[in-house]
Design an enzyme around this catalytic site. Structure first.
Site, mmCIF file in Angstrom:
data_model
loop_
_atom_site.group_PDB
_atom_site.id
_atom_site.type_symbol
_atom_site.label_atom_id
_atom_site.label_comp_id
_atom_site.label_asym_id
_atom_site.label_seq_id
_atom_site.Cartn_x
_atom_site.Cartn_y
_atom_site.Cartn_z
ATOM 1 N N GLU A 111 3.886 7.807 1.190
ATOM 2 C CA GLU A 111 3.849 6.642 2.067
ATOM 3 C C GLU A 111 5.170 5.882 2.026
ATOM 4 O O GLU A 111 5.628 5.357 3.046
ATOM 5 C CB GLU A 111 2.684 5.735 1.673
ATOM 6 C CG GLU A 111 1.325 6.376 1.951
ATOM 7 C CD GLU A 111 0.166 5.533 1.476
ATOM 8 O OE1 GLU A 111 -0.927 5.653 2.066
ATOM 9 O OE2 GLU A 111 0.323 4.787 0.491
ATOM 10 N N GLU A 131 -5.215 11.589 -2.788
ATOM 11 C CA GLU A 131 -6.169 10.496 -3.021
ATOM 12 C C GLU A 131 -7.620 10.924 -2.875
ATOM 13 O O GLU A 131 -8.507 10.408 -3.568
ATOM 14 C CB GLU A 131 -5.878 9.336 -2.057
ATOM 15 C CG GLU A 131 -4.682 8.479 -2.415
ATOM 16 C CD GLU A 131 -3.370 9.008 -1.889
ATOM 17 O OE1 GLU A 131 -2.390 8.252 -1.872
ATOM 18 O OE2 GLU A 131 -3.300 10.207 -1.483
#
Length: 260
Positions: A111, A131
């Site tokens: 990210e 994740e």
């Protein structure tokens, strides 16, 4: 700068290195430092380009520091200016940022890279959004990634946590260029120097237009540009640099950009 973030300034360029052994993971304190660093970069009129990279040869950044979280760092804690990693939500950042991915780039690290404008990678770099395996959401990547690469590839990464190598990342357009690890920072500095020699007011206008136009209809965005309704475009059209560009073209010489 001492601590988990090292900075190097060369002329108009700022290099920011995440240096938290063993893996360059980001905890709340580090995120707040990064926010201060990138805010200062944004607000310094002498700085035109930033490079963000990781220390060492194995990790760019794996994202959130799970060990710090286990010791009490709250996932919804104070990340500081610009949100996680200092770049993700930093408003008004109208200068080019290069991510030089020197190794493992996953989770919040990916990210962070996605928050840059250009991504360069070492040939051994790998990318993932794992994740899903820890029962959480890659929130920013869930928004950004399906807009950057083919939808089905993005969803496969999000839904399975699958790792991809640098060559596959380049094939899908996730990264711009791949270099041998020994050449990565040389090429990052070379690109930064090229950008730093360019017109900073044009860069600012481009970044604002791209950012604001993302959720606008084409004609609405174009109308705002032609009517100088973007602050950066208005500043550009009234600038010395605008006149300098025209003069340099007419005189067949390289322009001298002043950023004003």
């Amino acid at each position: 700068m001492e601590g988990p973030i090292k900075t190097e300034r060369r002329g108009h360029i700022l290099a920011v290195t995440l240096d938290r052994p063993k893996a360059n993971a980001i905890d709340l304190a580090t995120s707040r430092i990064m926010g201060d660093v990138f805010t200062d970069f944004r607000d310094d009129p002498e700085l035109r380009v930033a490079i963000v990279t990781g220390a060492g040869e194995k990790f760019f950044c794996p994202g959130w520091d799970l060990k710090a979280a286990a010791d009490g760092d709250a996932v919804d804690g104070d990340y500081g200016k610009g949100g996680f990693g200092g770049l993700q939500e930093l408003r008004g950042l109208n200068k080019p940022v290069i991510a030089a991915v020197n190794g493992i780039c996953c989770g919040g690290g990916l990210e962070l890279a996605l928050s840059a404008d250009i991504i360069l990678a070492a040939d051994h770099a790998t990318f993932a959004l794992p994740e899903i395996r820890s029962g959480t959401v890659a929130d920013a990547a869930s928004i950004k990634l399906p807009k950057r690469i083919p939808y089905h590839i993005a969803m496969e990464m999000l839904l399975t946590g699958r790792w991809i190598e640098a060559d596959e990342a380049a094939r899908w357009g996730l990264i711009n260029h791949i270099y041998p690890a020994t050449d990565l920072m040389v090429e990052a500095w070379k690109l930064a120097e090229l950008l730093a020699s360019g017109p900073p007011l044009v860069y600012a206008a481009l970044k604002e237009i791209v950012r604001e136009a993302e959720d606008m209809k084409f004609q609405d965005a174009l109308n705002r540009i032609t009517r100088s309704q973007f602050e950066t475009v208005e500043k550009l059209y009234r600038s010395e640099d605008q006149k300098e560009g025209a003069r340099a073209f007419a005189e067949k010489r390289d322009p001298v950009w002043k950023g004003r």
